[in-house]
Design a protein around this motif. Structure first.
Motif, PDB file in Angstrom:
ATOM      1  N   ARG A 296     135.740  45.669  -7.764  1.00 51.43           N
ATOM      2  CA  ARG A 296     136.553  44.730  -8.540  1.00 51.43           C
ATOM      3  C   ARG A 296     137.008  43.601  -7.631  1.00 51.43           C
ATOM      4  NH1 ARG A 296     138.987  49.422  -8.328  1.00 51.43           N
ATOM      5  NH2 ARG A 296     138.799  49.824 -10.561  1.00 51.43           N
ATOM      6  N   ILE A 297     137.395  42.505  -8.242  1.00 51.24           N
ATOM      7  CA  ILE A 297     137.858  41.357  -7.478  1.00 51.24           C
ATOM      8  C   ILE A 297     139.368  41.244  -7.648  1.00 51.24           C
ATOM      9  CG2 ILE A 297     137.588  39.652  -9.330  1.00 51.24           C
ATOM     10  CD1 ILE A 297     136.473  37.743  -7.150  1.00 51.24           C
ATOM     11  N   GLU A 298     140.035  40.906  -6.560  1.00 52.33           N
ATOM     12  CA  GLU A 298     141.488  40.790  -6.602  1.00 52.33           C
ATOM     13  C   GLU A 298     141.882  39.501  -7.319  1.00 52.33           C
ATOM     14  OE1 GLU A 298     143.649  43.051  -5.742  1.00 52.33           O
ATOM     15  OE2 GLU A 298     142.022  44.389  -5.130  1.00 52.33           O
ATOM     16  N   ASP A 299     142.827  39.613  -8.248  1.00 52.58           N
ATOM     17  CA  ASP A 299     143.255  38.457  -9.029  1.00 52.58           C
ATOM     18  C   ASP A 299     144.186  37.565  -8.224  1.00 52.58           C
ATOM     19  OD1 ASP A 299     141.990  39.054 -11.553  1.00 52.58           O
ATOM     20  OD2 ASP A 299     143.412  40.704 -11.746  1.00 52.58           O
ATOM     21  N   GLU A 300     144.124  36.267  -8.554  1.00 49.21           N
ATOM     22  CA  GLU A 300     145.103  35.325  -8.016  1.00 49.21           C
ATOM     23  C   GLU A 300     146.378  35.455  -8.860  1.00 49.21           C
ATOM     24  OE1 GLU A 300     144.672  33.565  -5.400  1.00 49.21           O
ATOM     25  OE2 GLU A 300     142.542  33.908  -5.068  1.00 49.21           O
ATOM     26  N   LYS A 335     149.787  46.947 -12.104  1.00 42.63           N
ATOM     27  CA  LYS A 335     148.463  46.781 -11.524  1.00 42.63           C
ATOM     28  C   LYS A 335     147.354  47.277 -12.436  1.00 42.63           C
ATOM     29  CE  LYS A 335     150.029  44.975  -7.819  1.00 42.63           C
ATOM     30  NZ  LYS A 335     149.847  43.536  -7.585  1.00 42.63           N
ATOM     31  N   ARG A 365     138.431  35.118 -11.152  1.00 39.79           N
ATOM     32  CA  ARG A 365     137.409  36.107 -11.534  1.00 39.79           C
ATOM     33  C   ARG A 365     136.108  35.403 -11.903  1.00 39.79           C
ATOM     34  NH1 ARG A 365     140.075  40.638 -15.571  1.00 39.79           N
ATOM     35  NH2 ARG A 365     142.028  41.013 -14.447  1.00 39.79           N
ATOM     36  N   ASN A 407     135.756  43.797 -13.357  1.00 41.83           N
ATOM     37  CA  ASN A 407     136.860  43.105 -14.039  1.00 41.83           C
ATOM     38  C   ASN A 407     136.598  41.608 -14.184  1.00 41.83           C
ATOM     39  OD1 ASN A 407     137.093  42.646 -11.296  1.00 41.83           O
ATOM     40  ND2 ASN A 407     139.323  42.551 -11.332  1.00 41.83           N
ATOM     41  N   GLU A 455     139.064  47.035 -17.665  1.00 46.86           N
ATOM     42  CA  GLU A 455     139.608  46.046 -16.735  1.00 46.86           C
ATOM     43  C   GLU A 455     139.047  44.656 -16.968  1.00 46.86           C
ATOM     44  OE1 GLU A 455     139.894  47.170 -12.619  1.00 46.86           O
ATOM     45  OE2 GLU A 455     139.642  49.285 -13.115  1.00 46.86           O
TER      46      GLU A 455
END
Length: 783
Positions: A296-300, A335, A365, A407, A455
């Motif tokens: 998954r990629i971390e959200d800003e 989270k 994303r 996600n 997600e």
């Protein structure tokens, strides 16, 4: 034996493996200190290589490294882009590792000379001859030896080069490296030769066991058996399966998916690779390995930058931006928030798809668009079962696969255009995808294992929800984008459209300016739409003309685009200033309609002629609209006395009700009060007030019921120049969402009874009786 001869060299720790003197080896570097060292090195520089005791240590110290290493000369440095740097080095001599004297920006260490013994003894030369003679038997199965190994090659260097070419473990190579006594080193190498010969004997025995009298067709199958036998004897899987197995392990599949994958992998190992079924199994396993099961990629999560991007890319759209910011706030606090499925509803050209792209950019994303218009097969959503030729995953899993993370932002474009065929209903298949309570275990027919979609952020776009099933609508959070006002279009053109079109046509650096009057002309006289798509085309037409002039004359004579320039380039206006009409006779009324392309104006025309009370309704109307006309006529009959209408007229005249634009299908109940007003105007002889439009459903009791699409309808009325609007009282709350500039220009009356409608809509008559001179004659057409 250590001889004191300190030399300080840059130190490169080896996480895996080791390097023996006399060999050329490529070394990929990935850690920060190693990268810093690699960037500082040039061809010809010397470094010291020391192997780590524990590969898991990311920043090794002196105690984490083996004491004996090798010096090396850098032959080449290769920049592999995203894969980092790689050094090609030539190992030279053994040296002992002393103290680390510097750690920044990369390691430097003292190195002490390691002196070899008995390197030129008779025993060493004799053993070297044995190695050379025995090496010929192994050349077919082992890697080629780097460098010459003839009589001129020293025995110690010979042992290093041959050991580097043998397929032996790192621990055995370390025994060779740490053997400073050359005779002992050669003896240990000859022992490794014996082990290699034993492996060759086992292979030969296996070959004899499986060798039989076989036809040419069975030869390939026999080779496969030999490979499987070798795999079983050595405990080593085949290269292709090794790669697939490693990829599957790195993908972190769920337990059920891993169980299915291992079963398929075992089947693949027993298949002939030329079989069609083997290719199907291989494609399936590759698909499983490529899916982001845990990636998954971390959200800003900072709201400030997100809000800035949304404001910079899109003008207005307050509700949509507010909902996105709310989603980000929930994500920052929890989270693992509940899945979100938004549906942007509005006419074409209002920026639904581009808004989804801005949302993906704002939260950091990746975005993937799934076009659903015209999809008629349920397998397009759920995938095809692997029993079918050419089977593949459905569009949802395909989007996740291409996005590379679990996600992403997935845009379900034109969700209202889903079809239905004999292959099933794709809208029904979407129910599981868009249900936050179910999509954490979505099963694609091709994958046959649950995949977590909870997600992902789904953003659907639609023009009209009429044809969408109720269960599917229930799963969507509808955010309506009704369209833009004139002022909003002006701002969008200034801030976005003109700059984008000039850049698209190669005019970015030119000092070109559109006057407000020119933009106003394009908006009012050349476009009539809820969005700005046609406006962008018209601006693009101007940009193309400027590009032609720029290329033809190598300069631009005209950098200020005013009304005259627009008329010359774009041509004559397509629309008048106002769409509204002056009601010069009774029997005509303007209604407001909602279409998939936004709000629209709907004129109702009525006339009568001598006859027997027959009613004709034309204009390609649907059943609901026809029923509204009959309801209006029945109400007039029942209320004839109050409306000063002679019921006998209804029996002596034929009535014709027509809705212009007869080629366009029309339906819905919202024209009910407009039809009733037009009929009342016809029979009473009182014209409808100028600049007035209306919408609402009429009942037999004369009640006015609320209808939908109020925002789009009022924006259409505002664009068309109407000033007075009659709305059902039940739609009062819908006015809160309208722009203030529109509300200030419109006079809105909220009505609940038809008596209120007629009082507000019809002009006062000087003579309320049938002799009113404004009343049309029997053969007069009111249009």
């Amino acid at each position: 034996m250590v001889k004191r001869s300190d030399v300080i060299l840059p130190l490169l720790p080896l996480r895996l493996g080791l390097v023996l003197p006399g060999t050329i080896t490529p070394l990929p570097v990935g850690r920060s200190r190693s990268i810093a060292l690699a960037r500082a090195l040039e061809a010809g520089d010397r470094i010291f290589l020391a192997a780590q005791k524990d590969p898991a240590v990311d920043d090794p110290d002196r105690d984490d490294l083996h004491s004996l290493g090798v010096t090396a000369v850098v032959r080449e440095k290769v920049d592999r882009g995203r894969r980092g740097l790689m050094l090609v080095i030539e190992a030279q001599e053994r040296r002992f590792l002393g103290e680390i004297v510097r750690r920044s920006p990369y390691l430097h260490a003292e190195t002490l000379e390691a002196q070899e013994t008995r390197g030129d003894s008779e025993d060493a030369h004799a053993l070297a001859d044995i190695v050379r003679n025995g090496l010929n038997d192994l050349l077919e199965t082992e890697r080629p030896v780097q460098g010459p190994i003839d009589k001129d090659c020293p025995p110690g260097l010979l042992a290093d080069r041959v050991a580097a070419s043998l397929d032996i473990t790192t621990d055995k190579k370390r025994e060779i490296l740490e053997a400073l006594d050359v005779v002992s080193r050669l003896r240990r190498l000859i022992q490794f030769f014996g082990e290699a010969r034993a492996r060759m004997a086992i292979k030969e025995e296996i070959r004899r066991e499986v060798q039989k009298d076989l036809s040419d067709e069975e030869r390939e199958a026999v080779l496969r058996k030999q490979l499987r036998a070798i795999q079983k004897e050595l405990g080593e899987p085949l290269d292709e399966q090794v790669e697939l197995r490693e990829r599957l392990e790195r993908a972190e599949l769920s337990k059920e998916a891993m169980r299915i994958a291992m079963r398929e992998l075992n089947r693949l190992e027993s298949m002939n690779p030329s079989q069609a079924e083997a290719q199907v199994a291989r494609s399936y396993l590759e698909t499983l390995a490529e899916l982001p099961w845990a990636k998954r990629i971390e959200d800003e999560l900072e709201l400030g930058p997100v809000e800035e991007i949304l404001e910079a890319e899109h003008h207005g759209l307050r509700d949509v931006k507010q909902r996105i910011l709310e989603y980000m706030a929930v994500l920052a606090l929890s989270k693992k928030p509940r899945g979100t499925i938004l549906c942007l509803l509005g006419p074409p050209g209002v920026g639904k798809t581009s808004l989804a792209q801005s949302v993906a950019e704002a939260i950091g994303r990746p975005l993937h668009r799934v076009a659903l218009g015209g999809v008629r097969d349920e397998a397009e959503i759920r995938g095809h079962r692997r029993t079918y030729v050419g089977a593949m995953p459905g569009r949802i899993i395909g989007a996740i696969r291409r996005a590379g993370v679990k996600n992403p932002v997935i845009v379900l474009d034109e969700i209202d255009k889903l079809g239905r065929g004999h292959q099933g209903d794709p809208g029904a298949a979407l129910l599981e995808v868009l249900d936050p309570e179910q999509n954490h275990a979505f099963i694609d027919h091709y994958i046959e294992a649950p995949f977590d979609l909870s997600e992902a952020l789904f953003i659907a776009t639609a023009n009209d929800l009429e044809g969408m099933s109720a269960p599917l609508r229930d799963r969507l959070e509808i955010i309506e984008i009704p369209g833009y006002t004139h002022d909003e279009k002006m701002e969008i053109a200034k801030k976005h459209l003109i700059a984008k079109e000039l850049e698209a046509h190669g005019l970015k650096g030119e000092a070109i300016r559109f006057t407000d009057e020119a933009i106003d002309l394009l908006i009012d006289r050349h476009t009539r739409e809820a969005g700005v798509r046609q406006l962008r085309r018209e601006i693009g037409k101007v940009a193309r003309a400027l590009a032609l002039e720029r290329v033809r004359h190598e300069r631009l004579d005209e950098t200020i685009i005013d009304e005259a320039a627009v008329r010359r380039i774009v041509g004559r206006p397509r629309f008048g200033r106002e769409l509204r009409e002056e009601y010069d006779r009774p029997g005509v009324a303007a209604g407001l309609a909602y279409t998939p392309f936004g709000g629209d104006i709907l004129f109702i025309e009525t006339t009568r002629m001598p006859g027997k009370g027959r009613v004709e309704i034309t204009g390609k109307l649907g059943d609901v609209m026809k029923e509204s006309a009959h309801t209006a006529l029945s109400f007039l009959r029942s209320q004839a006395e109050l409306l000063n209408i002679d019921v006998g007229d209804l029996d002596r005249y034929d009535l014709h009700l027509h809705v212009p634009a007869g080629a366009i299908p029309k339906d819905g109940p919202s024209a009910g009060i407009t039809m009733l007003t037009a009929l009342a105007s016809l029979f009473s002889g009182r014209k409808v007030r100028s600049g007035l439009a209306m919408t609402g459903e009429a009942t037999l009791r004369g009640r006015v019921l609320p209808v939908g699409g109020i925002q789009s309808k009022l924006l259409a009325a505002h664009r068309a120049g109407f000033t007075t609007i009659l709305l059902p009282k039940g739609n009062e709350l819908d006015l809160e969402d309208l722009p203030k500039s529109v509300l200030e220009d419109l006079t809105i009356h909220l009505v609940s009874e038809m008596s209120e409608v007629l009082k507000l809509a019809l002009e006062e008559s000087h003579d309320p009786l049938r002799g009113d001179p404004t009343k049309p004659k029997a053969d007069q057409v009111a249009a």
